[in-house]
Scaffold this motif. Structure first.
Motif, PDB file in Angstrom:
ATOM      1  N   TYR A   1     -19.861  -4.207 -11.697  1.00 31.25           N
ATOM      2  CA  TYR A   1     -19.685  -5.152 -10.920  1.00 31.25           C
ATOM      3  C   TYR A   1     -18.527  -4.365  -9.679  1.00 31.25           C
ATOM      4  N   PHE A   2     -18.888  -4.618  -8.537  1.00 28.54           N
ATOM      5  CA  PHE A   2     -17.662  -4.104  -7.678  1.00 28.54           C
ATOM      6  C   PHE A   2     -16.941  -5.467  -6.945  1.00 28.54           C
TER       7      PHE A   2
ATOM      8  N   ALA B   1     -12.190  -9.328  13.475  1.00 30.87           N
ATOM      9  CA  ALA B   1     -11.119 -10.405  14.014  1.00 30.87           C
ATOM     10  C   ALA B   1      -9.986 -10.370  12.914  1.00 30.87           C
ATOM     11  N   GLY B   2      -9.923  -9.787  12.118  1.00 34.49           N
ATOM     12  CA  GLY B   2      -8.956  -9.652  11.022  1.00 34.49           C
ATOM     13  C   GLY B   2      -8.690 -10.727  10.130  1.00 34.49           C
ATOM     14  N   ASP B   3      -9.879 -11.305   9.716  1.00 39.48           N
ATOM     15  CA  ASP B   3     -10.098 -12.173   8.675  1.00 39.48           C
ATOM     16  C   ASP B   3     -10.368 -11.496   7.351  1.00 39.48           C
ATOM     17  N   TYR B   4     -10.028 -11.886   6.060  1.00 40.71           N
ATOM     18  CA  TYR B   4     -10.661 -11.318   4.869  1.00 40.71           C
ATOM     19  C   TYR B   4     -11.719 -12.097   4.315  1.00 40.71           C
ATOM     20  N   TYR B   5     -12.473 -11.239   3.510  1.00 46.13           N
ATOM     21  CA  TYR B   5     -13.619 -11.976   2.643  1.00 46.13           C
ATOM     22  C   TYR B   5     -13.806 -10.965   1.538  1.00 46.13           C
ATOM     23  N   LEU B   6     -14.506 -11.739   0.304  1.00 42.94           N
ATOM     24  CA  LEU B   6     -14.709 -10.828  -0.859  1.00 42.94           C
ATOM     25  C   LEU B   6     -16.240 -10.805  -0.883  1.00 42.94           C
ATOM     26  N   THR B   7     -16.275  -9.370  -1.366  1.00 39.97           N
ATOM     27  CA  THR B   7     -18.012  -9.296  -1.726  1.00 39.97           C
ATOM     28  C   THR B   7     -17.961  -9.073  -3.154  1.00 39.97           C
ATOM     29  N   ILE B   8     -18.978  -9.436  -4.060  1.00 43.13           N
ATOM     30  CA  ILE B   8     -18.962  -9.423  -5.311  1.00 43.13           C
ATOM     31  C   ILE B   8     -20.436  -8.651  -5.577  1.00 43.13           C
TER      32      ILE B   8
ATOM     33  N   ASP C   1     -37.244   4.108 -13.331  1.00 42.86           N
ATOM     34  CA  ASP C   1     -36.770   5.035 -12.491  1.00 42.86           C
ATOM     35  C   ASP C   1     -35.500   5.273 -12.253  1.00 42.86           C
ATOM     36  N   ASP C   2     -34.913   6.094 -11.285  1.00 37.58           N
ATOM     37  CA  ASP C   2     -33.575   6.633 -11.199  1.00 37.58           C
ATOM     38  C   ASP C   2     -32.663   5.667 -10.025  1.00 37.58           C
ATOM     39  N   GLY C   3     -33.454   4.627  -9.617  1.00 39.01           N
ATOM     40  CA  GLY C   3     -32.549   3.854  -8.895  1.00 39.01           C
ATOM     41  C   GLY C   3     -32.028   2.533  -9.390  1.00 39.01           C
ATOM     42  N   TYR C   4     -31.276   1.721  -8.648  1.00 38.25           N
ATOM     43  CA  TYR C   4     -30.498   0.581  -9.035  1.00 38.25           C
ATOM     44  C   TYR C   4     -31.006  -0.787  -8.372  1.00 38.25           C
ATOM     45  N   ASP C   5     -30.953  -1.673  -9.114  1.00 39.52           N
ATOM     46  CA  ASP C   5     -31.126  -3.225  -8.370  1.00 39.52           C
ATOM     47  C   ASP C   5     -29.576  -3.635  -7.966  1.00 39.52           C
ATOM     48  N   ARG C   6     -29.541  -3.962  -6.873  1.00 39.54           N
ATOM     49  CA  ARG C   6     -28.136  -4.574  -6.269  1.00 39.54           C
ATOM     50  C   ARG C   6     -28.442  -5.965  -5.690  1.00 39.54           C
ATOM     51  N   HIS C   7     -27.389  -6.723  -6.258  1.00 43.72           N
ATOM     52  CA  HIS C   7     -27.129  -8.084  -5.607  1.00 43.72           C
ATOM     53  C   HIS C   7     -25.883  -8.320  -5.199  1.00 43.72           C
ATOM     54  N   LYS C   8     -25.662  -8.926  -3.982  1.00 49.31           N
ATOM     55  CA  LYS C   8     -24.326  -9.081  -3.400  1.00 49.31           C
ATOM     56  C   LYS C   8     -23.911 -10.432  -3.157  1.00 49.31           C
ATOM     57  N   MET C   9     -22.736 -10.972  -3.144  1.00 49.37           N
ATOM     58  CA  MET C   9     -22.541 -12.186  -2.745  1.00 49.37           C
ATOM     59  C   MET C   9     -21.072 -12.202  -1.973  1.00 49.37           C
ATOM     60  N   PHE C  10     -21.127 -13.044  -0.704  1.00 48.91           N
ATOM     61  CA  PHE C  10     -19.882 -12.866   0.291  1.00 48.91           C
ATOM     62  C   PHE C  10     -19.116 -14.219  -0.348  1.00 48.91           C
TER      63      PHE C  10
END
Length: 86
Positions: free
Chosen positions: A24-25, A33-40, A49-58
């Motif tokens: 988890y990142f 515009a200088g605002d902040y947000y979080l991505t998970i 295979d050698d890949g990764y599945d990624r899911h992102k939330m804002f």
């Protein structure tokens, strides 16, 4: 400028949590515009295979308190009502 540098130049802070096959990142980012947000981001290694599945939330700054309250309430419920001995 490289794609990697462009993609990461708005990152302010990163916390990485390794949990078995999942990582988890938690990234704090800044808008133009200088605002902040979080991505998970959940990154999970694929078996086939050698890949990764990624899911992102804002999560946007105006929702931080509500998001944290809902997450805390949900985790507390699981810990006290469903898995009190865990």
């Amino acid at each position: 400028m490289s794609e990697f540098k462009e993609r990461h130049e708005n990152e302010i802070f990163t916390k990485v949590l390794k949990a078995g096959r999942r990582t988890y990142f938690f990234d704090v980012r800044e808008t133009k515009a200088g605002d902040y947000y979080l991505t998970i981001t959940e990154s999970k290694k694929r078996f086939n295979d050698d890949g990764y599945d990624r899911h992102k939330m804002f999560i946007y700054k105006e929702d931080f308190n509500k998001f944290l309250a809902a997450l805390t309430e949900t985790v507390d419920y699981v810990k006290t009502e469903l898995m009190p001995d865990f």
